[in-house]
Structures are given as C-alpha cells and as structure tokens.
Design an enzyme around this catalytic site. Structure first.
Site, mmCIF file in Angstrom:
data_model
loop_
_atom_site.group_PDB
_atom_site.id
_atom_site.type_symbol
_atom_site.label_atom_id
_atom_site.label_comp_id
_atom_site.label_asym_id
_atom_site.label_seq_id
_atom_site.Cartn_x
_atom_site.Cartn_y
_atom_site.Cartn_z
ATOM 1 C CD1 TRP A 22 -2.406 -2.108 1.553
ATOM 2 C CD2 TRP A 22 -3.057 -0.909 -0.221
ATOM 3 N NE1 TRP A 22 -3.478 -2.745 0.967
ATOM 4 C CE2 TRP A 22 -3.895 -2.047 -0.118
ATOM 5 C CE3 TRP A 22 -3.278 -0.017 -1.277
ATOM 6 C CZ2 TRP A 22 -4.939 -2.311 -1.018
ATOM 7 C CZ3 TRP A 22 -4.316 -0.272 -2.175
ATOM 8 C CH2 TRP A 22 -5.131 -1.395 -2.043
ATOM 9 C CG ASP B 119 -3.304 4.131 3.856
ATOM 10 O OD1 ASP B 119 -4.364 3.953 4.488
ATOM 11 O OD2 ASP B 119 -3.026 3.519 2.802
ATOM 12 C CE LYS C 192 -9.011 -2.935 2.986
ATOM 13 N NZ LYS C 192 -7.909 -2.073 2.628
HETATM 14 C C1 LIG Z 1 -7.430 -1.395 1.333
HETATM 15 C C2 LIG Z 1 -6.377 -0.381 1.519
HETATM 16 C C3 LIG Z 1 -6.261 0.727 0.657
HETATM 17 C C4 LIG Z 1 -7.142 0.918 -0.555
HETATM 18 O O1 LIG Z 1 -8.445 1.204 -0.219
HETATM 19 P P1 LIG Z 1 -9.509 1.515 -1.385
HETATM 20 O O2 LIG Z 1 -10.695 1.933 -0.610
HETATM 21 O O3 LIG Z 1 -9.698 0.233 -2.152
HETATM 22 O O4 LIG Z 1 -8.971 2.575 -2.229
HETATM 23 C C5 LIG Z 1 -5.262 1.636 0.904
HETATM 24 N N1 LIG Z 1 -4.433 1.502 1.945
HETATM 25 C C6 LIG Z 1 -4.503 0.450 2.790
HETATM 26 C C7 LIG Z 1 -3.547 0.339 3.928
HETATM 27 C C8 LIG Z 1 -5.488 -0.514 2.601
HETATM 28 O O5 LIG Z 1 -5.580 -1.561 3.442
#
Ligand SMILES: *Cc1c(COP(=O)(O)O)cnc(C)c1O
Length: 363
Positions: free
Chosen positions: A103, A173, A197
């Site tokens: 990511w 993030d 998540k």
């Molecule tokens: C799932 C995830 C993303 C991407 O999320 P989207 O909603 O599909 O854009 C980005 N960063 C992390 C750490 C993730 O687990």
C-alpha cells in the site's frame, strides 16, 4: 437467513453483527424519516443528524483536538493517494514517503505523478517484513510532509510508534488499523482510512486533517479534490456516500456503546492476535509468520505453510469448515487471517483450533 461464516476477509471485511442488524431493522424506514437512509435528502434533518453523529463519534473515540476536521470523502483510500500530494505538495517541495509494503508503494506511485517524492526508507529488499527505526529514515529537511502507512494489510506488518518528523506534518494511511486502538491525533497532520477494513462499507474514506493544512491547496484544484472545499461544506459539497456514512455512524456507535471505547477494542485485538501468533510460534515451524515478530500486525495475520499445495489444502479445508477469506493476497501468496475489530474472538478461537487440527492431520 443463510448462515454467517467466520469471516477473515481482508476487505471489504466483517462488520459487527449488531450494526448489520440495526441497518436491517431500519432499512425500509429510518426512524423519523419514513424512508431508507438511501432514499432521503443528504440535507434532510435526519441525515444531518447521521453525519454529525458519525463525526462526533470519531471525535469522542479518538479525542480529536478542536483544530482538526473530520471529512467523509469518496473514492476510498486510493483517492487519497492523489488528493494528498495535490493539496499538500507544492511545486519545488519534496514529500517523504516511507515504503513499508504494497500500500505504501501504491501511495508513492501516485504521489510521483503530482510532484517530487523522496523515498525515505524502503524495505523491499527484505520483502516488507518490518517498519523502520527512527535512525533508518532518510528524511528531507523542509519536506512538505512525511507519509507512512500504519498497517500493511497485505504483508501483515504494523507501525509500533509514529516516526519523529520535526516540522513536517505526518500523513498516515491508517486504512487497515484505524480505530483498532487509541491514537494521539496531535502527532498527525492528516490521517485517512478507507472504510471497508474497520469502519464500514467500501467507497468511503474518512480523513482527519489539521486546519492549517487546508490552506495549502493550490488555486485551480478541482473542487471535488480540494480538502478546503470539502471542509467548508462539512463533507456536503456534493451528495456524500450517504449509506456509507450511516454505516460508519452505526459502527462508531457500536465501538462507543457496545465495545466501550478504543482501549477496550485494543485489548480485544491484542488478545485475538496473540491467539493466532501463539499457534504459529508453537507449531515448530509448521506455520511461519511473514512479519518480523516485533512488527506483526494485530489486524492481518500473515503466514505460510511448507508449500503452495499445502496452503491450498489449508484454505480449502478451512473454507469447508466455515472459516472464510484466509487466502493470502495474490501478490504475496500464503495465508492471511484478517481479524479487524468486528471479527469476534469466537471466530479467532475457531481458526486457532482448526490450525492445530490441520497441523496434526497433515504433519
Ligand atoms: C485497502 C487499503 C487501501 C485501498 O483502499 P480503497 O478503498 O480500495 O482505495 C489503501 N491503503 C490500505 C492500507 C489498505 O488496506
């Protein structure tokens, strides 16, 4: 109703049963509205209360200081990979990115399209098994910001402490460990999370941004990509993903009222993760964890077996036993058990028992 399985999906992921039940109960008529949340104006009294409650719940859960805004935006976490540099990375400036896994790499790739990026640390050579020590970081003096990914969902590694970034705001993030424990928001300039998540359905991102960063956006930025426009309109510049916001409101209410806050959530998450890592560590090498022990994720438990055939057998027998979503990400293989807030300890215990039985039967 079809039976619900033990759900270890990495994302979209398990939601708390009481949340789904509340959504089901009010699906046809949200109290006071006489229609579904999906069918009413985003400017109605009822929806205003929903979005304000969701925001207030985050403020309570995370003790968010007054000088931060909570935004509900579209495009998931991935849209933030672009919005962040578009808003915060001025021309002539450099942004530092810490490359901890899949990511972080995606965030870097997008940021490079908007400006100058310095990769301050990259763990690719070790196959992304850990986070950096402070002394590992090659930070730029006067950086526009420093970006980190606090939990690598695919590799199963997790940040243990925020890096010191001096004057540069820390941008994080937190998609896959958001509200899994308490955080000192004041250490961050901006923290963001895709909802699917740990906090709701896909398509929505929550962004917590410090007020002074709202003024960094260059002129001419499209309104939909401008944090300041979104903040000035309380996330209602256009029609927000109203159903998603409603679900996030229910999840945060569940965290506050049923779980009892983030200290409690963190204790539960630690206990759940320990259950699985203990099985791995006591298996005599039958199961091998991907991450360096110190940086193991409490949310995504990644491990391999002796070979791909055995992993295939493990996943298929687990699925038959009602334990779903255990196949590792296609980019790294192996197995992964995602055990976010909403995954109950009973599911984790069932998986631990299955792992022990599987080892005994297949050793
Ligand atoms: C799932 C995830 C993303 C991407 O999320 P989207 O909603 O599909 O854009 C980005 N960063 C992390 C750490 C993730 O687990």
């Amino acid at each position: 109703m079809a039976e619900r399985v033990h759900n270890f999906s990495a994302g979209p992921a398990a939601l708390p049963l009481p949340v789904l039940e509340a959504a089901q109960r009010d699906l046809l008529a949200y109290p006071g509205a006489g229609a579904s949340v999906m069918e009413i104006s985003h400017r109605s009294k009822e929806f205003t209360e929903v979005i304000e409650t969701a925001s207030a719940n985050f403020r309570t859960l995370l003790s968010i200081p007054e000088n931060y805004k909570v935004l509900f935006l579209q495009g998931g976490a991935s849209m933030q990979f672009s919005m962040i540099p578009m808003n915060l990375l001025g021309s002539g400036q450099t942004a530092d990115y810490i490359s901890t896994g899949s990511w972080a790499s995606k965030a870097i790739k997008e940021a490079k399209k908007s400006g100058t990026v310095n990769v301050a640390w990259d763990n690719k050579d070790e196959n992304y098994v850990r986070f950096p020590e402070q002394s590992d970081l090659n930070l730029t003096s006067g950086a526009a910001y420093v970006h980190i990914t606090s939990n690598e969902t695919i590799q199963g590694t997790e940040m243990q402490a925020e890096p010191e970034t001096g004057e540069a705001p820390l941008v994080c993030d937190a998609s896959s460990n958001f509200v899994s424990k308490s955080l000192d928001i004041a250490k961050y300039g901006l923290i963001y999370a895709g909802a699917q998540k740990n906090i709701g359905p896909a398509g929505l991102a929550v962004v917590i941004i410090r007020d002074d960063l709202l003024d960094r956006a260059p002129d001419g930025l499209p309104s939909m990509l401008d944090y300041k426009v979104m903040a000035e309109n309380d996330s209602l510049y256009n029609t927000p993903p109203s159903w998603g916001v409603y679900m996030v409101m229910l999840v945060t209410k569940w965290l506050l009222e049923d779980v009892g806050g983030l200290e409690k959530a963190a204790a539960m998450n630690q206990a759940k993760a320990k259950t699985l890592y203990d099985v791995i560590d006591e298996s005599g090498g039958y199961y091998r964890g991907h991450a360096v022990a110190e940086y193991r994720s409490l949310m995504n438990v990644t491990f391999v077996l002796q070979n791909a055939d055995l992993e295939k057998k493990f996943v298929s027998e687990a699925t038959a036993a009602g334990l779903h979503g255990l196949k590792g990400h296609r980019s790294v293989g192996g197995c992964r058990a995602s055990i976010y807030n909403a995954v109950p300890a009973t599911s984790v215990d069932a998986l631990a028992a299955f792992m022990k039985d599987f080892q005994q039967a297949n050793e």
